[in-house]
Design a protein around this motif. Structure first.
Motif, mmCIF file in Angstrom:
data_model
loop_
_atom_site.group_PDB
_atom_site.id
_atom_site.type_symbol
_atom_site.label_atom_id
_atom_site.label_comp_id
_atom_site.label_asym_id
_atom_site.label_seq_id
_atom_site.Cartn_x
_atom_site.Cartn_y
_atom_site.Cartn_z
ATOM 1 N N PHE A 104 12.709 -15.551 -5.237
ATOM 2 C CA PHE A 104 12.725 -15.378 -6.249
ATOM 3 C C PHE A 104 12.531 -16.139 -7.200
ATOM 4 O O PHE A 104 12.947 -17.202 -7.466
ATOM 5 C CB PHE A 104 12.928 -13.682 -6.615
ATOM 6 C CG PHE A 104 14.515 -13.805 -7.362
ATOM 7 C CD1 PHE A 104 15.057 -13.847 -8.494
ATOM 8 C CD2 PHE A 104 15.775 -14.761 -6.230
ATOM 9 C CE1 PHE A 104 16.336 -14.245 -8.780
ATOM 10 C CE2 PHE A 104 16.646 -14.437 -6.615
ATOM 11 C CZ PHE A 104 16.856 -14.719 -7.571
ATOM 12 N N CYS A 105 11.441 -15.716 -8.811
ATOM 13 C CA CYS A 105 11.514 -16.545 -10.087
ATOM 14 C C CYS A 105 11.801 -14.991 -11.393
ATOM 15 O O CYS A 105 11.912 -14.059 -10.487
ATOM 16 C CB CYS A 105 10.689 -17.051 -9.585
ATOM 17 S SG CYS A 105 8.750 -16.514 -10.134
ATOM 18 N N LEU A 106 11.527 -15.990 -12.231
ATOM 19 C CA LEU A 106 11.550 -15.057 -12.948
ATOM 20 C C LEU A 106 10.934 -15.469 -14.190
ATOM 21 O O LEU A 106 9.832 -16.372 -14.247
ATOM 22 C CB LEU A 106 12.838 -15.617 -14.433
ATOM 23 C CG LEU A 106 14.620 -15.553 -13.737
ATOM 24 C CD1 LEU A 106 15.328 -16.507 -15.158
ATOM 25 C CD2 LEU A 106 14.811 -14.736 -13.362
ATOM 26 N N LEU A 107 9.728 -14.141 -14.615
ATOM 27 C CA LEU A 107 8.759 -14.208 -15.660
ATOM 28 C C LEU A 107 8.918 -14.927 -17.114
ATOM 29 O O LEU A 107 10.209 -13.938 -17.239
ATOM 30 C CB LEU A 107 7.194 -13.493 -15.523
ATOM 31 C CG LEU A 107 6.640 -13.380 -14.526
ATOM 32 C CD1 LEU A 107 6.422 -11.660 -13.650
ATOM 33 C CD2 LEU A 107 5.917 -14.338 -13.979
ATOM 34 N N THR A 108 8.144 -15.105 -17.466
ATOM 35 C CA THR A 108 8.577 -15.384 -19.064
ATOM 36 C C THR A 108 7.610 -15.379 -20.235
ATOM 37 O O THR A 108 6.322 -15.906 -20.073
ATOM 38 C CB THR A 108 9.212 -17.358 -19.143
ATOM 39 O OG1 THR A 108 8.460 -18.128 -18.525
ATOM 40 C CG2 THR A 108 10.484 -18.027 -17.567
ATOM 41 N N VAL A 109 7.204 -15.595 -20.881
ATOM 42 C CA VAL A 109 6.928 -15.413 -22.486
ATOM 43 C C VAL A 109 6.774 -16.564 -23.832
ATOM 44 O O VAL A 109 8.063 -17.007 -23.342
ATOM 45 C CB VAL A 109 6.364 -13.960 -22.648
ATOM 46 C CG1 VAL A 109 6.399 -13.230 -22.158
ATOM 47 C CG2 VAL A 109 8.099 -13.444 -23.064
ATOM 48 N N ASN A 110 6.028 -16.667 -24.016
ATOM 49 C CA ASN A 110 6.394 -17.966 -25.326
ATOM 50 C C ASN A 110 7.208 -16.851 -26.564
ATOM 51 O O ASN A 110 7.142 -15.594 -26.620
ATOM 52 C CB ASN A 110 4.327 -17.542 -26.248
ATOM 53 C CG ASN A 110 5.233 -18.189 -27.447
ATOM 54 O OD1 ASN A 110 5.666 -18.407 -28.484
ATOM 55 N ND2 ASN A 110 4.356 -20.048 -27.510
ATOM 56 N N ALA A 111 8.186 -17.734 -27.123
ATOM 57 C CA ALA A 111 9.199 -17.121 -27.708
ATOM 58 C C ALA A 111 9.480 -18.239 -29.094
ATOM 59 O O ALA A 111 10.247 -18.251 -29.725
ATOM 60 C CB ALA A 111 10.551 -16.855 -27.119
ATOM 61 N N ALA A 169 17.190 -6.998 -2.780
ATOM 62 C CA ALA A 169 16.722 -7.720 -1.902
ATOM 63 C C ALA A 169 18.386 -8.916 -2.457
ATOM 64 O O ALA A 169 18.457 -8.998 -3.224
ATOM 65 C CB ALA A 169 16.341 -7.976 -1.730
ATOM 66 N N SER A 170 17.981 -9.623 -1.731
ATOM 67 C CA SER A 170 18.735 -11.352 -1.541
ATOM 68 C C SER A 170 18.011 -12.668 -0.827
ATOM 69 O O SER A 170 16.881 -11.643 -0.494
ATOM 70 C CB SER A 170 20.467 -11.494 -0.947
ATOM 71 O OG SER A 170 19.701 -11.419 0.996
ATOM 72 N N GLY A 171 17.619 -13.161 -1.601
ATOM 73 C CA GLY A 171 16.665 -14.437 -1.726
ATOM 74 C C GLY A 171 17.737 -15.700 -2.306
ATOM 75 O O GLY A 171 18.795 -15.871 -3.629
ATOM 76 N N GLN A 172 17.036 -16.841 -2.361
ATOM 77 C CA GLN A 172 17.107 -17.767 -3.072
ATOM 78 C C GLN A 172 16.215 -18.257 -4.722
ATOM 79 O O GLN A 172 15.217 -17.232 -4.739
ATOM 80 C CB GLN A 172 17.162 -19.466 -2.258
ATOM 81 C CG GLN A 172 15.392 -19.610 -2.053
ATOM 82 C CD GLN A 172 15.320 -20.903 -2.450
ATOM 83 O OE1 GLN A 172 16.182 -21.919 -1.566
ATOM 84 N NE2 GLN A 172 14.260 -21.538 -2.526
ATOM 85 N N PHE A 173 17.229 -18.243 -5.434
ATOM 86 C CA PHE A 173 16.301 -18.752 -7.330
ATOM 87 C C PHE A 173 16.135 -19.753 -6.673
ATOM 88 O O PHE A 173 16.094 -20.613 -6.729
ATOM 89 C CB PHE A 173 18.068 -18.847 -8.097
ATOM 90 C CG PHE A 173 17.039 -18.959 -10.057
ATOM 91 C CD1 PHE A 173 15.834 -18.134 -9.624
ATOM 92 C CD2 PHE A 173 17.765 -19.720 -10.590
ATOM 93 C CE1 PHE A 173 15.697 -18.181 -11.162
ATOM 94 C CE2 PHE A 173 17.703 -19.751 -11.358
ATOM 95 C CZ PHE A 173 16.712 -18.630 -11.899
ATOM 96 N N GLY A 174 14.565 -19.262 -7.051
ATOM 97 C CA GLY A 174 13.433 -20.544 -7.282
ATOM 98 C C GLY A 174 11.961 -20.218 -6.071
ATOM 99 O O GLY A 174 12.675 -20.532 -4.542
ATOM 100 N N LEU A 175 11.119 -20.096 -6.383
ATOM 101 C CA LEU A 175 10.166 -19.413 -5.595
ATOM 102 C C LEU A 175 10.390 -20.067 -4.325
ATOM 103 O O LEU A 175 9.130 -21.306 -5.312
ATOM 104 C CB LEU A 175 8.503 -18.725 -6.179
ATOM 105 C CG LEU A 175 7.751 -18.160 -5.514
ATOM 106 C CD1 LEU A 175 9.387 -16.774 -5.563
ATOM 107 C CD2 LEU A 175 6.874 -18.005 -5.773
ATOM 108 N N VAL A 176 9.704 -20.090 -3.116
ATOM 109 C CA VAL A 176 9.059 -21.240 -2.179
ATOM 110 C C VAL A 176 7.462 -20.309 -1.805
ATOM 111 O O VAL A 176 7.424 -19.458 -1.050
ATOM 112 C CB VAL A 176 9.351 -20.943 -1.089
ATOM 113 C CG1 VAL A 176 9.333 -21.865 -0.226
ATOM 114 C CG2 VAL A 176 10.789 -21.164 -1.460
#
Length: 225
Positions: free
Chosen positions: A160-167, A62-69
């Motif tokens: 959509f957005c990216l999920l992140t973890v502590n690094a 699918a296509s969408g903009q980067f940055g969740l709404v």
């Protein structure tokens, strides 16, 4: 925080790495907030195999903009302002954040294909844009969330957005971004875990995928101007 990444430009990489056809209109090479990108998600209508049994989970690009709404946003102009700050979702707060809770509990999980993501190296006091890639040069599948916002009339934004973890203790990623701040990295999925991530039966089961990718499998290089 990862706010820019490099999309897949070679059409053959999509079927080879993710078993889906390449998009008819590829995303631009560099994707940053509010720019269009592509992501993999589970089809809402699952195919049925012979005998009436469910078939293998079907995926679509699918296509969408980067940055969740989020769905509660009142207008397209408000969505435009908020989405630039919602490109990353901290996995620790997805069940409590009003921005991401609905997508997480609704199993609106996705995989964002990318060749690299960009971070800033600030160790010498001046930001040096740096590409993080896999050592073997193959595409990365990053865990994310997607959403569909509907406004008045025919207004609709897929995002959509990216999920992140502590690094903080990651052998590679702890070097980057602001000194003294918490270090974060995208959730890079193992290739064999793509279907399992998208089809996890319960949100808590999906949490098992929220872990840092091995530093030995990643490499960092300054962006060539």
């Amino acid at each position: 925080m990862t706010t820019q990444y490099e999309s897949l430009q070679l059409a053959n990489l999509y079927p080879d790495a993710f078993n889906v056809p390449a998009p008819d209109t590829p995303a631009g090479r560099d994707v940053w907030p509010r720019k269009p990108g592509v992501f993999l998600r589970r089809l809402t209508t699952e195919p049925v195999a012979e005998g009436g049994e469910p078939a293998q989970p079907a995926l679509e690009l699918a296509s969408g903009q980067f940055g969740l709404v989020p769905t509660w946003v009142k207008s397209a102009s408000d969505a435009k302002l908020r989405s630039t700050k919602l490109v990353n979702a901290r996995c620790e707060i997805v069940t409590t954040s009003n921005n991401f809770r609905e997508a997480w509990l609704g199993a609106q999980r996705c995989i964002v294909p990318m060749m690299s993501f960009q971070v800033n190296d600030l160790r010498n006091g001046k930001p040096v844009p740096t590409r993080i890639t896999r050592v073997d040069g193959k595409p990365m599948g990053v865990a994310g969330l997607w959403e569909r916002w509907k406004g008045a009339g025919d207004e609709e934004i897929v995002s959509f957005c990216l999920l992140t973890v502590n690094a903080n203790s990651h052998a590679l990623m702890h070097r980057y971004e602001q000194p003294g701040s918490e270090k974060r990295m995208p959730v890079i999925l193992n290739e064999g875990a793509y279907n399992a991530w998208l089809t996890a039966s319960h949100p808590e089961k999906a949490r098992e995928f929220m872990r840092a990718y091995s530093a030995a499998l990643l490499t960092a290089n300054p962006v060539q101007k």
